[in-house]
Design an enzyme around this catalytic site. Sequence first.
Site, PDB file in Angstrom:
ATOM      1  N   SER A 216       8.332  -5.553  -3.516  1.00  0.00           N
ATOM      2  CA  SER A 216       7.048  -4.655  -2.901  1.00  0.00           C
ATOM      3  C   SER A 216       7.495  -4.340  -1.292  1.00  0.00           C
ATOM      4  CB  SER A 216       6.081  -5.122  -3.465  1.00  0.00           C
ATOM      5  OG  SER A 216       5.401  -6.246  -2.831  1.00  0.00           O
ATOM      6  N   GLY A 218       4.858  -2.650   0.327  1.00  0.00           N
ATOM      7  CA  GLY A 218       3.701  -2.008   0.611  1.00  0.00           C
ATOM      8  C   GLY A 218       3.842  -0.530  -0.134  1.00  0.00           C
ATOM      9  N   GLY A 221       6.633   1.355  -1.880  1.00  0.00           N
ATOM     10  CA  GLY A 221       6.560   1.597  -2.981  1.00  0.00           C
ATOM     11  C   GLY A 221       7.776   0.076  -3.630  1.00  0.00           C
ATOM     12  N   GLY A 247      -0.415  -6.831  -4.646  1.00  0.00           N
ATOM     13  CA  GLY A 247       1.550  -7.794  -5.475  1.00  0.00           C
ATOM     14  C   GLY A 247       0.544  -8.653  -6.886  1.00  0.00           C
ATOM     15  N   ASP A 248      -0.631  -8.724  -7.238  1.00  0.00           N
ATOM     16  CA  ASP A 248      -0.877  -9.642  -8.643  1.00  0.00           C
ATOM     17  C   ASP A 248      -1.571  -8.729  -9.351  1.00  0.00           C
ATOM     18  OD1 ASP A 248      -1.305 -12.004  -6.444  1.00  0.00           O
ATOM     19  OD2 ASP A 248      -3.513 -11.482  -6.198  1.00  0.00           O
TER      20      ASP A 248
END
Length: 312
Positions: A216, A218, A221, A247-248
């Site tokens: 990732s 931020g 994408g 993120g989760d």
Amino acid sequence: MILTVTLNAALDVTWHVERLTPGSSHRVEAARERAGGKGVNVARALAFLGHAPIATGLAGGPTGRLIRDGLRAAGIRDAFTEVAGESRRTLAVVSREDGDATVFNGRGPRVTTAEWSSFRRRYAALLPGVRVVVLSGSVPPGLPGDAYAQLIRAAARAGAATVLDTSGAALTNALAAGPDVVKPNAEELAAATGRPDLPTAAAAVLARGARAVVASAGPRGLYALTPEGAWTARPPERLSGNPTGAGDACVAALAAGLADGAPWADVLREAVALSAAAVPCPVAGDVDAGVYGRFRREVRVESPPPAARSRA
């Protein structure tokens, strides 16, 4: 069925302030607390997607009981192993001015060898019938350096795929066990490989044993290196809010896609849409259904030609 593992569960505390200024006092405008830790947040996002995950890990003391009570209140099956030490708390301070979050993470309880052995037995008993295991977050003190590698190998023996989301030594020590998907952010990937270029760093992680890498970056994408090739997946716009659960949510979408056998282009589209939909929510683990529905139609997923991959 999807099993989420949170070895260092936490009670997540979120404070919202008008503006975060180091060295000054602040008035908290809103405060929330809920069961957390990365795997717990993944379980919440999976429930939003219609899955019925099982949440396991280590929890102890009065804080651990609050974590487990919170899981049951959310309708998530609790299969945690109790430890003697007190589970940690985390604090996220979110600035209303710019949406940035400053996060303070406790270390967690020291886990004994006997407690780790007890958890591994419980974990093995949960694996039959599980299609995907999500292994998320930091490792508490006292666990062996190859703790995640042990769990990845046990899942593979049971026929379950694994998604690993961790950093530092916990990440690098687990790669040789062959996790099916590794989901670092760009900074964690660079730290693990010493290579700041996303495609080069992702290739290095594959060479060390991972079968796919989804990194990732931020608001830019995702970059993914998979058995089906390299991909980029970009959101249509940048959202402001609390990014701590993004993120989760991304990991939840990856696990759901693996469990459903979806093609990588669809998996990555869902991952970007769901992670973006977590940003407007005040606390990690929640998802904005409206943003999710809109973004999943507008996310751009591309497989760049080889000449462009080194510049991604």
